[in-house]
Design a protein around this motif. Structure first.
Motif, PDB file in Angstrom:
ATOM      1  N   LEU A  27       0.838  -1.192   0.000  1.00 45.08           N
ATOM      2  CA  LEU A  27       0.000   0.000   0.000  1.00 45.08           C
ATOM      3  C   LEU A  27       0.873   1.243   0.000  1.00 45.08           C
ATOM      4  CD1 LEU A  27      -2.536  -1.024   2.823  1.00 45.08           C
ATOM      5  CD2 LEU A  27      -2.942  -1.143   0.354  1.00 45.08           C
ATOM      6  N   ASP A  28       0.374   2.305  -0.621  1.00 43.13           N
ATOM      7  CA  ASP A  28       1.090   3.572  -0.518  1.00 43.13           C
ATOM      8  C   ASP A  28       0.695   4.251   0.800  1.00 43.13           C
ATOM      9  OD1 ASP A  28      -1.422   4.770  -0.882  1.00 43.13           O
ATOM     10  OD2 ASP A  28      -1.118   5.040  -3.034  1.00 43.13           O
ATOM     11  N   ASP A  29       1.320   5.372   1.082  1.00 43.43           N
ATOM     12  CA  ASP A  29       1.108   6.025   2.376  1.00 43.43           C
ATOM     13  C   ASP A  29      -0.354   6.405   2.590  1.00 43.43           C
ATOM     14  OD1 ASP A  29       3.761   5.751   2.924  1.00 43.43           O
ATOM     15  OD2 ASP A  29       4.311   7.808   2.342  1.00 43.43           O
ATOM     16  N   ARG A  30      -0.989   6.925   1.554  1.00 44.91           N
ATOM     17  CA  ARG A  30      -2.392   7.350   1.693  1.00 44.91           C
ATOM     18  C   ARG A  30      -3.291   6.156   1.984  1.00 44.91           C
ATOM     19  NH1 ARG A  30      -6.966   8.202  -1.518  1.00 44.91           N
ATOM     20  NH2 ARG A  30      -8.210  10.017  -0.897  1.00 44.91           N
ATOM     21  N   ALA A  31      -3.059   5.058   1.278  1.00 45.17           N
ATOM     22  CA  ALA A  31      -3.882   3.863   1.488  1.00 45.17           C
ATOM     23  C   ALA A  31      -3.680   3.304   2.893  1.00 45.17           C
ATOM     24  CB  ALA A  31      -3.549   2.805   0.444  1.00 45.17           C
ATOM     25  N   ARG A  32      -2.427   3.309   3.381  1.00 42.27           N
ATOM     26  CA  ARG A  32      -2.174   2.827   4.743  1.00 42.27           C
ATOM     27  C   ARG A  32      -2.913   3.677   5.768  1.00 42.27           C
ATOM     28  NH1 ARG A  32       3.054   1.560   2.783  1.00 42.27           N
ATOM     29  NH2 ARG A  32       3.811   3.668   3.260  1.00 42.27           N
ATOM     30  N   THR A  33      -2.947   4.988   5.532  1.00 39.85           N
ATOM     31  CA  THR A  33      -3.662   5.879   6.447  1.00 39.85           C
ATOM     32  C   THR A  33      -5.152   5.572   6.455  1.00 39.85           C
ATOM     33  OG1 THR A  33      -2.041   7.644   6.109  1.00 39.85           O
ATOM     34  CG2 THR A  33      -4.196   8.285   6.974  1.00 39.85           C
ATOM     35  N   VAL A  34      -5.708   5.341   5.263  1.00 43.03           N
ATOM     36  CA  VAL A  34      -7.140   5.041   5.162  1.00 43.03           C
ATOM     37  C   VAL A  34      -7.469   3.727   5.865  1.00 43.03           C
ATOM     38  CG1 VAL A  34      -9.010   4.460   3.570  1.00 43.03           C
ATOM     39  CG2 VAL A  34      -7.479   6.369   3.051  1.00 43.03           C
ATOM     40  N   VAL A  35      -6.641   2.702   5.654  1.00 40.12           N
ATOM     41  CA  VAL A  35      -6.890   1.402   6.283  1.00 40.12           C
ATOM     42  C   VAL A  35      -6.772   1.518   7.798  1.00 40.12           C
ATOM     43  CG1 VAL A  35      -6.011  -0.950   6.539  1.00 40.12           C
ATOM     44  CG2 VAL A  35      -6.202   0.060   4.264  1.00 40.12           C
ATOM     45  N   ALA A  36      -5.805   2.283   8.270  1.00 35.80           N
ATOM     46  CA  ALA A  36      -5.655   2.478   9.719  1.00 35.80           C
ATOM     47  C   ALA A  36      -6.901   3.146  10.301  1.00 35.80           C
ATOM     48  CB  ALA A  36      -4.416   3.312  10.020  1.00 35.80           C
ATOM     49  N   MET A  37      -7.452   4.114   9.578  1.00 34.10           N
ATOM     50  CA  MET A  37      -8.678   4.771  10.022  1.00 34.10           C
ATOM     51  C   MET A  37      -9.844   3.786  10.044  1.00 34.10           C
ATOM     52  SD  MET A  37      -8.343   8.416   7.994  1.00 34.10           S
ATOM     53  CE  MET A  37     -10.018   8.891   8.418  1.00 34.10           C
ATOM     54  N   MET A  38      -9.902   2.905   9.053  1.00 27.42           N
ATOM     55  CA  MET A  38     -10.956   1.890   9.018  1.00 27.42           C
ATOM     56  C   MET A  38     -10.870   0.966  10.221  1.00 27.42           C
ATOM     57  SD  MET A  38     -10.833   0.928   4.953  1.00 27.42           S
ATOM     58  CE  MET A  38     -11.927  -0.484   5.151  1.00 27.42           C
ATOM     59  N   LEU A  39      -9.658   0.541  10.554  1.00 27.52           N
ATOM     60  CA  LEU A  39      -9.475  -0.363  11.692  1.00 27.52           C
ATOM     61  C   LEU A  39      -9.847   0.320  12.999  1.00 27.52           C
ATOM     62  CD1 LEU A  39      -6.165  -2.167  10.674  1.00 27.52           C
ATOM     63  CD2 LEU A  39      -8.425  -3.204  10.940  1.00 27.52           C
ATOM     64  N   LYS A  40      -9.523   1.601  13.136  1.00 26.06           N
ATOM     65  CA  LYS A  40      -9.927   2.339  14.333  1.00 26.06           C
ATOM     66  C   LYS A  40     -11.447   2.367  14.455  1.00 26.06           C
ATOM     67  CE  LYS A  40      -6.083   5.561  15.076  1.00 26.06           C
ATOM     68  NZ  LYS A  40      -5.695   6.985  15.123  1.00 26.06           N
ATOM     69  N   SER A  41     -12.108   2.610  13.325  1.00 24.81           N
ATOM     70  CA  SER A  41     -13.562   2.684  13.334  1.00 24.81           C
ATOM     71  C   SER A  41     -14.183   1.325  13.664  1.00 24.81           C
ATOM     72  CB  SER A  41     -14.078   3.175  11.981  1.00 24.81           C
ATOM     73  OG  SER A  41     -13.667   4.503  11.731  1.00 24.81           O
ATOM     74  N   VAL A  42     -13.627   0.261  13.096  1.00 25.07           N
ATOM     75  CA  VAL A  42     -14.134  -1.083  13.383  1.00 25.07           C
ATOM     76  C   VAL A  42     -13.979  -1.394  14.867  1.00 25.07           C
ATOM     77  CG1 VAL A  42     -13.683  -3.542  13.032  1.00 25.07           C
ATOM     78  CG2 VAL A  42     -13.846  -2.015  11.064  1.00 25.07           C
ATOM     79  N   ASP A  43     -12.825  -1.058  15.419  1.00 26.28           N
ATOM     80  CA  ASP A  43     -12.584  -1.317  16.841  1.00 26.28           C
ATOM     81  C   ASP A  43     -13.572  -0.545  17.701  1.00 26.28           C
ATOM     82  OD1 ASP A  43     -10.726  -2.332  19.067  1.00 26.28           O
ATOM     83  OD2 ASP A  43     -10.697  -0.175  19.410  1.00 26.28           O
ATOM     84  N   ARG A  44     -13.770   0.715  17.380  1.00 27.60           N
ATOM     85  CA  ARG A  44     -14.690   1.542  18.156  1.00 27.60           C
ATOM     86  C   ARG A  44     -16.123   1.032  18.024  1.00 27.60           C
ATOM     87  NH1 ARG A  44     -12.885   5.894  16.462  1.00 27.60           N
ATOM     88  NH2 ARG A  44     -14.415   6.504  14.896  1.00 27.60           N
TER      89      ARG A  44
END
Length: 217
Positions: A27-44
């Motif tokens: 993944l490029d940097d932008r995609a990694r950031t988006v996936v990290a945000m998705m995982l935070k949302s799933v956890d919450r």
């Protein structure tokens, strides 16, 4: 509420599995950031579903039920830390575990309580300060604390902190339903313990205490 919470579990699990699968791909940097945000949302969202389910059970008369085990508690706590570290990759979590004594507790419930406390610390704590976790057993019982830096919780909010639908008024972020600390306090009570909170300009610290004499047999 109970039906809604139940029906949300499967699609939420699918989203989480898909996001974790993406982290293993180039993944490029932008995609990694988006996936990290998705995982935070799933956890919450997962925490929200758990809290809604428990609140609904309580209102239906079931209360907080326990499945006690004498297995070591530390692996359950370490799993929670590992999961939140994978989501909050930019934050530092420092842990000190000294859990020599074997306790009869519900590991899943204690992990749920701990996840709520640690998630709150990461959400509301100062980003430039580590979150400190200390867990220890002694002759008097179990003590588990989670500390973070940042703005103190106002006295007016402290009075209502463990009530259902209470939120961190005065904090910069007020995400969630306000059930997490209420459920955590009920889990502590079901074990014969309590959660104490101290909030100063230096740190905010939540501490779970379960007296050895009151541990369910």
């Amino acid at each position: 509420m109970a039906v809604l919470g139940h029906d949300l579990r499967n699609p939420l699990a699918s989203i989480g599995a898909g996001a974790r699968l993406l982290t293993k791909s180039p993944l490029d940097d932008r995609a990694r950031t988006v996936v990290a945000m998705m995982l935070k949302s799933v956890d919450r969202m997962g925490n929200l579903v758990d809290n809604v389910m428990d609140f609904a059970r309580g209102r239906l008369g079931g209360g907080i039920t326990l499945q006690l085990s004498n297995e070591p508690l530390q692996p359950a706590l370490e799993q929670v830390v590992g999961e939140l570290r994978s989501v909050w990759t930019e934050r530092e979590i420092v842990t000190h575990f000294a859990l020599e004594r074997t306790l009869s507790v519900d590991h899943k419930r204690i992990a749920q309580l701990f996840s709520n406390l640690l998630g709150n610390a990461l959400t509301h704590g100062s980003a430039d300060r580590p979150v400190l976790v200390i867990a220890a057993t002694s002759d008097t019982g179990l003590e588990l604390s989670v500390s973070n830096g940042g703005k103190p919780i106002p006295d007016s909010a402290l009075e209502k902190l463990f009530q259902p639908f209470s939120r961190h008024h005065g904090q910069e972020r007020t995400e969630g339903l306000g059930l997490g600390l209420y459920i955590a306090s009920r889990i502590a009570e079901a074990h014969g313990g309590r959660i104490d909170v101290v909030s100063t300009p230096q740190e905010t610290r939540f501490t779970l205490r379960i007296p050895m004499a009151l541990l369910p047999e």
